[in-house]
Design a protein around this motif. Structure first.
Motif, short mmCIF file in Angstrom:
data_model
loop_
_atom_site.label_atom_id
_atom_site.label_comp_id
_atom_site.label_asym_id
_atom_site.label_seq_id
_atom_site.Cartn_x
_atom_site.Cartn_y
_atom_site.Cartn_z
N HIS A 82 0.82 -1.24 0.03
CA HIS A 82 0.06 -0.14 0.02
C HIS A 82 0.78 1.10 -0.13
CE1 HIS A 82 -3.24 -2.48 1.49
NE2 HIS A 82 -3.89 -2.15 0.59
N LEU A 127 -2.89 0.36 -4.02
CA LEU A 127 -1.86 -1.04 -3.74
C LEU A 127 -1.37 -1.22 -5.14
CD1 LEU A 127 -1.64 -3.58 -2.06
CD2 LEU A 127 -4.05 -4.51 -2.92
N VAL A 174 -7.01 2.82 -3.09
CA VAL A 174 -7.25 2.10 -1.87
C VAL A 174 -7.74 3.34 -0.81
CG1 VAL A 174 -6.68 0.56 -0.03
CG2 VAL A 174 -5.91 0.25 -2.38
N ASP A 200 -6.03 -2.70 7.74
CA ASP A 200 -6.58 -3.81 7.63
C ASP A 200 -6.12 -5.07 6.80
OD1 ASP A 200 -8.45 -2.54 9.51
OD2 ASP A 200 -9.81 -2.02 7.93
N SER A 201 -5.10 -4.48 6.02
CA SER A 201 -4.70 -5.68 5.37
C SER A 201 -3.37 -5.92 5.63
CB SER A 201 -4.52 -4.87 3.88
OG SER A 201 -3.76 -5.83 2.87
N ALA A 231 -0.94 -6.52 3.67
CA ALA A 231 0.18 -6.10 2.77
C ALA A 231 1.03 -5.02 3.57
CB ALA A 231 -0.38 -5.27 1.56
N ARG A 256 1.25 -3.46 9.79
CA ARG A 256 -0.13 -2.97 10.25
C ARG A 256 0.05 -2.19 11.47
NH1 ARG A 256 -4.52 -7.38 10.50
NH2 ARG A 256 -5.72 -5.56 11.68
#
Length: 377
Positions: free
Chosen positions: A11, A20, A39, A46-47, A49, A360
């Motif tokens: 991201h 993304l 995105v 929340d991802s 990535a 994250r």
């Protein structure tokens, strides 16, 4: 540093928002291209990535890793190395108010480091001359060597290492009269360590001063009948520094400044105690003590910080509640804007590959300075 990186996936925060996708770097360490699907910022954490943000820019750094900029020698290299491990990809080495001989020694040592990128270190863009042109009544943790501004001294120091930013108190001596000429010569001027009034702050901004040094700290406070220097900043400034270690400034005061100052940006004001265990350290000619997450003089006065820019980002997001894109701008983009740097502080084609990659939880996973990966351990 390792070899140049060629691509980063995740991201990616671009000037128009998160995508993304993939960021590609060229052989010179600049961003060649960013491609991907837009995105929403709220969805990024929340991802699973990676989160890819512009490298952090710190315009107020006194020390770290047990070294103080005023020591001279290779102190600035150690400082830049420590802060790179926390995501700072470029910085201004910041001096203390000091006798001329101390400043000469510090500047002579910093000159070579400002000319080239050192391996595994943040790029040292130049010097923030914090004083000695400040008020004796608002020294804060500065040693007692304040004096009126001198063009001869500034020019001599600038010849040894580039001065990018000068903090001064506009009410001291002939300081106000020098602001316009300093700005005309290309120096950025900001106001700090000052007893100046609201009116003196506004007048200084009309002459070209553009920022405020560690807003709220070591300056005349806001009162409804005497707005002070803080009032001048809140009413009129586009740029100002703030130290978001949650010790120097109450979160409510930071929220006030966020609503009033469009490009409020974060600095660490970090000392040699940053990255070190509790104990005694040097800050210019002062001895300071690190304990309970802060740094203080013997009388209890806050004396810089042990903050890192990655922690500043987490404080903005997790404590103050800023969204990640806004927080990123306040640890990267707005500082670059203040210094007139269009090729740093943003992820866009043509900009330097100054990049941080986080998970994250906003913990650092990788740091690139001009495309080169920094060793984090």
């Amino acid at each position: 540093m390792t070899a140049l990186q060629s691509r980063i996936e995740g991201h990616i925060l671009t000037p128009t928002g998160f995508v993304l996708g993939v960021l590609t770097l060229d052989a010179q360490g600049r961003i060649a291209d960013i491609s991907g699907t837009p995105v929403a910022t709220a969805a990024v954490r929340d991802s699973g990535a990676p989160i890819v943000l512009p490298g952090f820019i710190d315009l107020h750094v006194h020390g770290g890793a047990g070294h103080d900029i005023m020591e001279g020698g290779d102190a600035a290299l150690h400082v830049a190395t420590l802060h790179a491990r926390h995501g700072t990809t470029s910085l201004l080495a910041t001096t203390m108010t000091a006798p001329q001989s101390d400043l000469d020694a510090a500047f002579a040592a910093m000159g070579p480091l400002c000319k080239q990128r050192a391996p595994n270190a943040a790029r040292v863009l130049g010097v923030h001359l914090e004083g000695p042109y400040i008020s004796e009544a608002r020294l804060g943790a500065q040693p007692p060597f304040a004096r009126p501004a001198s063009f001869d001294e500034i020019h001599r120091l600038h010849a040894m290492a580039p001065i990018r930013l000068i903090t001064l108190a506009p009410e001291v001596g002939g300081n106000h009269a020098l602001i316009a000429q300093l700005v005309a010569e290309g120096f950025k001027v900001q106001l700090g360590h000052t007893t100046g009034s609201y009116e003196q702050g506004v007048a200084a901004m009309r002459c070209g001063a553009t920022g405020f040094t560690h807003l709220f700290n070591a300056m005349s406070a806001l009162h409804h009948r005497e707005p002070g220097m803080v009032g001048a900043a809140l009413a009129h400034a586009e740029f100002a520094e703030v130290i978001p270690d949650l010790l120097h400034v109450h979160p409510g005061a930071i929220h006030t400044a966020l609503r009033a100052i469009p490009k409020l940006y974060c600095v660490t004001d970090s000392t040699s105690a940053a990255g070190m265990p509790d104990g005694d350290y040097k800050l210019g000619r002062h001895t300071v003590t690190k304990c309970m997450g802060g740094v203080r003089l013997a009388d209890g006065t806050l004396a810089g910080s042990v903050l890192s820019m990655d922690q500043a980002l987490r404080n903005l997001v997790d404590t103050l509640g800023l969204d990640l894109a806004d927080a990123s701008r306040r640890v990267s983009t707005y500082a670059a804007d203040h210094m007139g740097l269009q090729d740093r502080g943003r992820l866009a084609a043509g900009a330097w590959g100054d990049v941080v990659v986080l998970n994250r939880d906003l913990a650092l996973q990788a740091v690139l300075v001009e495309g080169h990966a920094v060793r984090l351990n």
